[in-house]
Write a protein that holds these residues in place. Structure first.
Motif, PDB file in Angstrom:
ATOM      1  N   PHE A  12      36.749  37.837  50.596  1.00 35.77           N
ATOM      2  CA  PHE A  12      35.749  38.884  50.408  1.00 35.77           C
ATOM      3  C   PHE A  12      36.093  39.742  49.198  1.00 35.77           C
ATOM      4  CE2 PHE A  12      33.804  43.036  51.545  1.00 35.77           C
ATOM      5  CZ  PHE A  12      32.489  42.621  51.655  1.00 35.77           C
ATOM      6  N   VAL A  13      37.346  40.128  49.080  1.00 36.38           N
ATOM      7  CA  VAL A  13      37.793  40.935  47.944  1.00 36.38           C
ATOM      8  C   VAL A  13      37.574  40.181  46.639  1.00 36.38           C
ATOM      9  CG1 VAL A  13      39.858  41.888  46.831  1.00 36.38           C
ATOM     10  CG2 VAL A  13      39.416  42.351  49.245  1.00 36.38           C
ATOM     11  N   SER A  14      37.890  38.893  46.632  1.00 40.81           N
ATOM     12  CA  SER A  14      37.707  38.076  45.434  1.00 40.81           C
ATOM     13  C   SER A  14      36.239  38.035  45.011  1.00 40.81           C
ATOM     14  CB  SER A  14      38.226  36.664  45.688  1.00 40.81           C
ATOM     15  OG  SER A  14      37.956  35.826  44.598  1.00 40.81           O
ATOM     16  N   LYS A  15      35.349  37.854  45.969  1.00 41.62           N
ATOM     17  CA  LYS A  15      33.921  37.806  45.663  1.00 41.62           C
ATOM     18  C   LYS A  15      33.423  39.166  45.154  1.00 41.62           C
ATOM     19  CE  LYS A  15      33.037  34.001  48.801  1.00 41.62           C
ATOM     20  NZ  LYS A  15      33.079  33.012  47.760  1.00 41.62           N
ATOM     21  N   LEU A  16      33.893  40.246  45.768  1.00 42.00           N
ATOM     22  CA  LEU A  16      33.503  41.575  45.300  1.00 42.00           C
ATOM     23  C   LEU A  16      33.979  41.835  43.873  1.00 42.00           C
ATOM     24  CD1 LEU A  16      34.062  43.899  48.394  1.00 42.00           C
ATOM     25  CD2 LEU A  16      31.885  43.237  47.366  1.00 42.00           C
ATOM     26  N   ARG A  17      35.189  41.392  43.561  1.00 41.84           N
ATOM     27  CA  ARG A  17      35.703  41.580  42.196  1.00 41.84           C
ATOM     28  C   ARG A  17      34.874  40.796  41.188  1.00 41.84           C
ATOM     29  NH1 ARG A  17      41.460  41.671  44.239  1.00 41.84           N
ATOM     30  NH2 ARG A  17      41.924  43.891  44.177  1.00 41.84           N
ATOM     31  N   ARG A  18      34.537  39.553  41.534  1.00 45.44           N
ATOM     32  CA  ARG A  18      33.708  38.746  40.635  1.00 45.44           C
ATOM     33  C   ARG A  18      32.340  39.382  40.456  1.00 45.44           C
ATOM     34  NH1 ARG A  18      31.794  34.187  41.130  1.00 45.44           N
ATOM     35  NH2 ARG A  18      31.763  33.908  43.375  1.00 45.44           N
ATOM     36  N   LEU A  19      31.759  39.908  41.552  1.00 41.88           N
ATOM     37  CA  LEU A  19      30.463  40.577  41.479  1.00 41.88           C
ATOM     38  C   LEU A  19      30.556  41.807  40.584  1.00 41.88           C
ATOM     39  CD1 LEU A  19      27.532  41.109  42.323  1.00 41.88           C
ATOM     40  CD2 LEU A  19      28.442  42.270  44.351  1.00 41.88           C
ATOM     41  N   ALA A  20      31.575  42.629  40.784  1.00 39.20           N
ATOM     42  CA  ALA A  20      31.735  43.839  39.971  1.00 39.20           C
ATOM     43  C   ALA A  20      31.886  43.487  38.497  1.00 39.20           C
ATOM     44  CB  ALA A  20      32.943  44.645  40.454  1.00 39.20           C
ATOM     45  N   ASP A  21      32.657  42.471  38.196  1.00 35.40           N
ATOM     46  CA  ASP A  21      32.825  42.043  36.802  1.00 35.40           C
ATOM     47  C   ASP A  21      31.499  41.580  36.211  1.00 35.40           C
ATOM     48  OD1 ASP A  21      35.525  42.626  36.855  1.00 35.40           O
ATOM     49  OD2 ASP A  21      36.160  40.543  37.138  1.00 35.40           O
ATOM     50  N   ALA A  22      30.734  40.805  36.974  1.00 32.13           N
ATOM     51  CA  ALA A  22      29.445  40.313  36.484  1.00 32.13           C
ATOM     52  C   ALA A  22      28.487  41.467  36.224  1.00 32.13           C
ATOM     53  CB  ALA A  22      28.842  39.325  37.485  1.00 32.13           C
ATOM     54  N   ILE A  23      28.429  42.429  37.144  1.00 32.42           N
ATOM     55  CA  ILE A  23      27.545  43.582  36.968  1.00 32.42           C
ATOM     56  C   ILE A  23      27.965  44.383  35.740  1.00 32.42           C
ATOM     57  CG2 ILE A  23      26.817  45.796  37.954  1.00 32.42           C
ATOM     58  CD1 ILE A  23      27.173  44.447  40.743  1.00 32.42           C
ATOM     59  N   GLU A  24      29.258  44.661  35.645  1.00 31.07           N
ATOM     60  CA  GLU A  24      29.766  45.465  34.548  1.00 31.07           C
ATOM     61  C   GLU A  24      29.518  44.813  33.187  1.00 31.07           C
ATOM     62  OE1 GLU A  24      33.583  48.163  34.275  1.00 31.07           O
ATOM     63  OE2 GLU A  24      34.128  46.038  34.186  1.00 31.07           O
ATOM     64  N   ASN A  25      29.626  43.489  33.137  1.00 33.43           N
ATOM     65  CA  ASN A  25      29.447  42.766  31.879  1.00 33.43           C
ATOM     66  C   ASN A  25      28.016  42.267  31.666  1.00 33.43           C
ATOM     67  OD1 ASN A  25      32.208  42.896  30.957  1.00 33.43           O
ATOM     68  ND2 ASN A  25      32.688  41.517  32.655  1.00 33.43           N
TER      69      ASN A  25
END
Length: 68
Positions: A12-25
């Motif tokens: 779950f943490v891994s998916k949230l980090r990937r999501l946050a990176d995608a949103i930010e970029n």
């Protein structure tokens, strides 16, 4: 149709980090849920929802978009 799958804390943490990176970029977010590949576009809208009943509480991070 609803597709739902439980994940370990680490997954779950891994998916949230990937999501946050995608949103930010400002990149599209790709995720596979219960074998179904989902592509979340950059135009998606993000909300956080809290639900409460007498017996439980729930927080949902929601991502919505209209199909083109």
């Amino acid at each position: 149709m609803i597709v739902e799958k439980g994940y370990s804390k680490a997954e779950f943490v891994s998916k949230l980090r990937r999501l946050a990176d995608a949103i930010e970029n400002e990149n599209r977010f790709d995720i596979q849920i219960a074998g179904e590949q989902i592509y979340v576009p950059t135009r998606a809208e993000f909300t956080i929802e809290h639900e409460r009943s007498d017996e439980e509480e729930e927080v949902e991070f929601q991502i919505k978009w209209k199909r083109e």
